[in-house]
Design an enzyme around this catalytic site. Sequence first.
Site, PDB file in Angstrom:
ATOM      1  CB  SER A 167      -8.017   3.697   2.959  1.00 59.16           C
ATOM      2  OG  SER A 167      -7.313   2.994   3.932  1.00 59.16           O
ATOM      3  CB  SER A 222      -8.251   0.454   5.706  1.00 55.45           C
ATOM      4  OG  SER A 222      -9.218   1.583   5.689  1.00 55.45           O
ATOM      5  CE  LYS A 258      -3.867   2.076   2.701  1.00 57.08           C
ATOM      6  NZ  LYS A 258      -4.768   1.749   3.956  1.00 57.08           N
TER       7      LYS A 258
HETATM    8  N1  GLN Z   1     -13.209   3.730   6.649  1.00 56.58           N
HETATM    9  C1  GLN Z   1     -12.644   4.284   7.913  1.00 56.58           C
HETATM   10  C2  GLN Z   1     -12.363   5.714   7.767  1.00 56.58           C
HETATM   11  O1  GLN Z   1     -12.564   6.432   6.512  1.00 56.58           O
HETATM   12  C3  GLN Z   1     -11.491   3.439   7.994  1.00 56.58           C
HETATM   13  C4  GLN Z   1     -10.281   3.842   7.189  1.00 56.58           C
HETATM   14  C5  GLN Z   1      -8.916   2.991   7.631  1.00 56.58           C
HETATM   15  O2  GLN Z   1      -9.202   2.074   8.301  1.00 56.58           O
HETATM   16  N2  GLN Z   1      -7.813   3.710   7.325  1.00 56.58           N
HETATM   17  O3  GLN Z   1     -11.718   6.191   8.451  1.00 56.58           O
END
Ligand code: GLN
Length: 484
Positions: free
Chosen positions: A151, A175, A76
């Site tokens: 994400s 994410s 990532k």
């Molecule tokens: N969807 C969640 C957010 O927008 C989690 C994102 C993540 O785990 N980085 O914060």
Amino acid sequence: MHTKTLAELARDLRARKYSSEELTRACLARIERFNPDLNAFISVLREQALTDARAADVRISKGGAGPLTGLPIVHKDIFCTRGVKTSCGSKMLDNFVAPYDATIVERLKTAGTVLLGKTNMDEFAMGSSNETSFYGPVKNPWDPRRVPGGSSGGSAAAVAARLAPAATGTDTGGSIRQPAAFTNLTGLKPTYGRVSRYGMIAFASSLDQAGVITHTAADAALLMQAIAGFDARDSTSVDRPVPDYTAELERPLKGLRIGLPKEFFDKSLDARVGDAVHAALAVYRQHGATVHDISLPNFWLSVPTYYVVAPAECSSNLSRFDGVRFGHRCENPLDLMDLYTRSRGEGFGAEVKRRIMTGTYVLSAGYYDAYYLKAQQTRALIRQDFLEALRQVDVIMGPTAPTPAFGLGEKTGDPITMYLNDIYANGVNLAGLPGISIPMGFVDKLPVGLQIIGNYFDESRLLAAAHQYQLETDWHTRIPKGFE
Ligand code: GLN
């Protein structure tokens, strides 16, 4: 080669069925063919990958190979990678070449893996759909009109489309798990402190955790073996022995006590996803596990608590992007204030700005007690609920997300509905517990994930529970149409 798991590829490399260079070339060819459509990559590291693959082949031929030598992977784009652009999905870092390797990048490099590229992601990991990326959305290989989740959407799409056999990801509030669920993959978010966060660009430091996205739990175990463990450079890293994750996969299901939180099964859950959870539980029961009703009474507070804590920490973490030391700088600043405001105004996207403003607000003098302090208190309650439940059962199971993958653009206009997609994920991060999502079937021809949550540092139990299920089912072997 592309349909094999990491474990199978490792076996083939050692048996010299093909070389790491051949395998790497095959992955690069698939990336070239499919990525223009999927947009799963921010950078493809063709030359570097081939050089590393050749070096791995030398190691293999000399008999000095480890379990991961010569296996291609992707990171990532949140992980600092020396000499390689590390954008975090943001215009702010579009010109940033990391001067050092994140610990997990370094460990996987030392283990002999071959880095194919850096994957697309929501900007600074803020999002559930990969639509906040400066580099554009990623398509879900199961249906190009749908999101791959976020994400870590690029990592998930790359593995699901068989462009790479495995990927790293990060999970602040879902994410790793949610994109794994949306793309029929296995996604492990380890215990907070199990895997070093050094060199992983910070979003919300008390929630962020690095982990992996793979086809199987056995593959996740292989990668975890390399990345888990103490790192003096991360002050929240925990100094505790790392078990033999692969050996522990054999732990039987017999006697496993599974907790089913009644709060997970209310009207926010698509009933068909609920049915898939019950079908998965039947498999566990058949193999000697027992299922117990449990309650997480403060579960409903997890999304609101998360959306105070995470923005608060992000507003502080992202203050370093000021246009002075690194990252985007505006043209011809008039003075220092103009430099700050325009650089940040131009460099950050809308969702990141929303979080910075929310976070600054909840931390401000007049509102700190009402919001931030309150959220710390509700966070403690959420954690206590989990720990109380985990005194009665070994693991907690439920859906990873309330629905299968949603449509591109479907939720971008309404942040709250977007946030609610992580309803089953956020609490796990607030409590710092490990969680894994594994394929458990299909709804409307789209994959859905089973989430297994465990006690602190009990990753091997989660991996074993996932692995034993994968021995009995074949959901995880399904490949999206067009990518066979
Ligand atoms: N969807 C969640 C957010 O927008 C989690 C994102 C993540 O785990 N980085 O914060």
